[in-house]
Design a protein around this motif. Structure first.
Motif: not given
Lengths: 336, 336
Positions: A1-29
DNA sequence: ATTATTTTCGGAAACGTTTCTGAAAACGTT
DNA sequence: AACGTTTTCAGAAACGTTTCCGAAAATAAT
């Protein structure tokens, strides 16, 4: 049961995890383009946010716990469906636990739910005991909480109840109108307000018509309880002319026993149930019953809870009293 | 809702958090005295371990998810109670979700449960659709999973089912023995194995007695479904001599419509239900029904799941077939 | 062109546990 | 007394997020 995490996405796109997180909760810039890029990639990778991690940091779960005493009668399932309907609309998930009519299991259930960080609790009591003090503690800690149906008495909380007084009154009066004077009152557990209110309704109807009240027997809410009481009455040859039962299950249990012993319903014994299960219209004789608005009870409870959720604990406890209907059927009517 | 954490205890006693953690899970090296000291302090401070945090690191929850299609019939609640009994004994908590007979809601439920890291899933299908591929995926990921009652066909998984073939056969034969030749078969959704097995039983009983089979109508499992079908039959003046219904609810719905239209049960139309709800013995006429061992189904499902849990996914999928009983009552017997 | 402002993002801490690694303390052996 | 074992513990990393803080980049203002 291996899951894709926010980190995997961050690495793939070479952005910070915080950015990925923001992408999901629009409330941030976040720049719309990068957000879309992230969202697209996330969908591509089959990412699903881990609610456990989110709960841990947010200290909330978007889960609501519902605790009910039993599953046997269709009453509680229907209430749950009403509550679910409202809560789903507000993106809450519903976790259901049943306490098997045990006060201890009930508080264990409540504690698991709290440990699992439900944002709120909707409860119908299995009984009154050490659970009450725990609920008071929860309310003290501002845990959103609403009781329904089987509610505690001395506790400042939101509740949604049925107008048991009124409908016990009407049901009793209905029996009196049929000319019965010896009406047995089967009460639920004495400690429940519900029982007390019905008692008052029963008493007041007698008072109004200047008839002495009949006996009262305390009973549970299952068919088995009805069976026992009926057997007891028969063995003591203590047969009332009419019965106001604790609920339909109880009434149906009694009817079966009486019929098996040769009594005719309603000619020998008239009976009125409570809660209007689907059975009522189908058993023989069809059962007169007080109908409770099950879905509405669930909806109302959910709505009260949502209010508390929005106001973060600051709220005035309210009690919503819902109305019902008396469905008159064969079991209580004698043609004369 | 501020909680006492492991850190608070560690600080209070000036030990490391890891030591406190060890105190709670004996498996690690810790001096008995310090363990006792910590446990005592923890109890004193009212500490309750946070299952969310634990889930996050352990990647397991000691929660089992149960997904059922509906709450209306008492069948599923009873199965749940059976499963709960077993699972509680092994320290698992049970989370219940209902899918409202919707395949989409069903997979949403499953996904929430998986996201919340349930250790296993017990499922009864709302239907067959895109859910199947998702379950195959789960099984591929070694998620412990068992289906019951409404099980999928082409899927390598543990299942517990009722011997629908056998009892449909017996029920049909029972009707044939009563002298009925035009027996309508009301089937559940066609895609369910359950329906196919019953169909075979129905067919084989006819074959055995060299009688041509009657019509078949596909139907849901609710009372409303029964009502509709009966109305349809009446409007088309297409009245069978006997009916093998999909379940009791469906049978009861039909009976009501037929009775309202002046048909006599069983004199004009005989009927047999399925699943033995508590109603069966109380409606008028009392309903002949195939009784299923609901609690046992729940218990068996729980046990199969526990096996998988212990063997960490390595297991041979088994199918447990449970037996039942035909309760013959008034609705299918004509005295001649 | 320079500075001020806003937009966008990266880094790191935090949530409350478990668990890995390794070190200190206690004990035993010769 | 010196060394090897074992017992007991502390420290830190990890689980997958959110969110705070501040810096870089983009834009606007002077």
């Amino acid at each position: 049961m291996k899951h894709v995490t926010i980190k995997d996405i961050a690495k793939e796109l070479s952005v910070a995890v915080s950015t990925v997180s923001r992408a999901f909760n629009d409330k941030y810039d976040i720049k719309p383009e990068t957000r879309d890029r992230i969202l697209k990639k996330a969908a591509e990778m089959g990412y699903r946010p881990n609610p456990i991690a989110r709960k841990l940091v947010q200290q909330r779960s978007f889960n609501i716990g519902i605790i009910i005493p039993e599953f046997e009668n269709s009453f509680f399932p229907q209430v749950i469906m009403g509550a679910q309907e409202i809560l789903y609309q507000h993106n809450y998930q519903v976790l259901i636990m049943q306490s098997n009519e045990s006060v201890d299991l009930e508080v264990r259930n409540a504690k698991t739910l709290v440990d699992n960080m439900v944002d709120g609790l909707i409860i119908s009591l299995s009984g009154v005991g050490n659970n009450i003090s725990y609920y008071k503690e929860l309310i003290g800690k501002k845990m959103p909480l609403v009781f329904f149906n089987r509610v505690p008495e001395n506790i400042e909380a939101s509740k949604v109840v049925f107008d048991d007084y009124k409908w016990a009154f009407f049901a009793t009066e209905h029996l009196i109108h049929q000319g019965f004077e010896d009406i047995l009152f089967i009460s639920g557990a004495d400690e429940l307000i519900l029982s007390k209110n019905r008692q008052r309704g029963y008493d007041d109807a007698h008072k109004k018509h200047r008839i002495p009240t009949g006996k009262k027997i305390t009973c549970g809410f299952s068919m088995q309880d009805g069976v026992q009481i009926a057997e007891n009455l028969i063995s003591k040859n203590n047969i009332p002319r009419a019965i106001l039962a604790a609920n339909d299950a109880c009434a149906i249990g009694m009817i079966r026993v009486f019929k098996d012993s040769g009594f005719k319903i309603p000619e020998d014994i008239a009976i009125v149930g409570f809660s209007e299960t689907k059975m009522a219209a189908h058993i023989s004789p069809t059962l007169t019953s007080v109908e409770q608005p099950t879905y509405e009870i669930g909806k109302a409870a959910a709505q009260l809870l949502l209010e508390q959720l929005q106001n973060k604990g600051i709220h005035i406890p309210q009690t919503i009293v819902l109305n019902g209907r008396l469905n008159v059927r064969e079991s209580s009517v004698v043609l004369s």
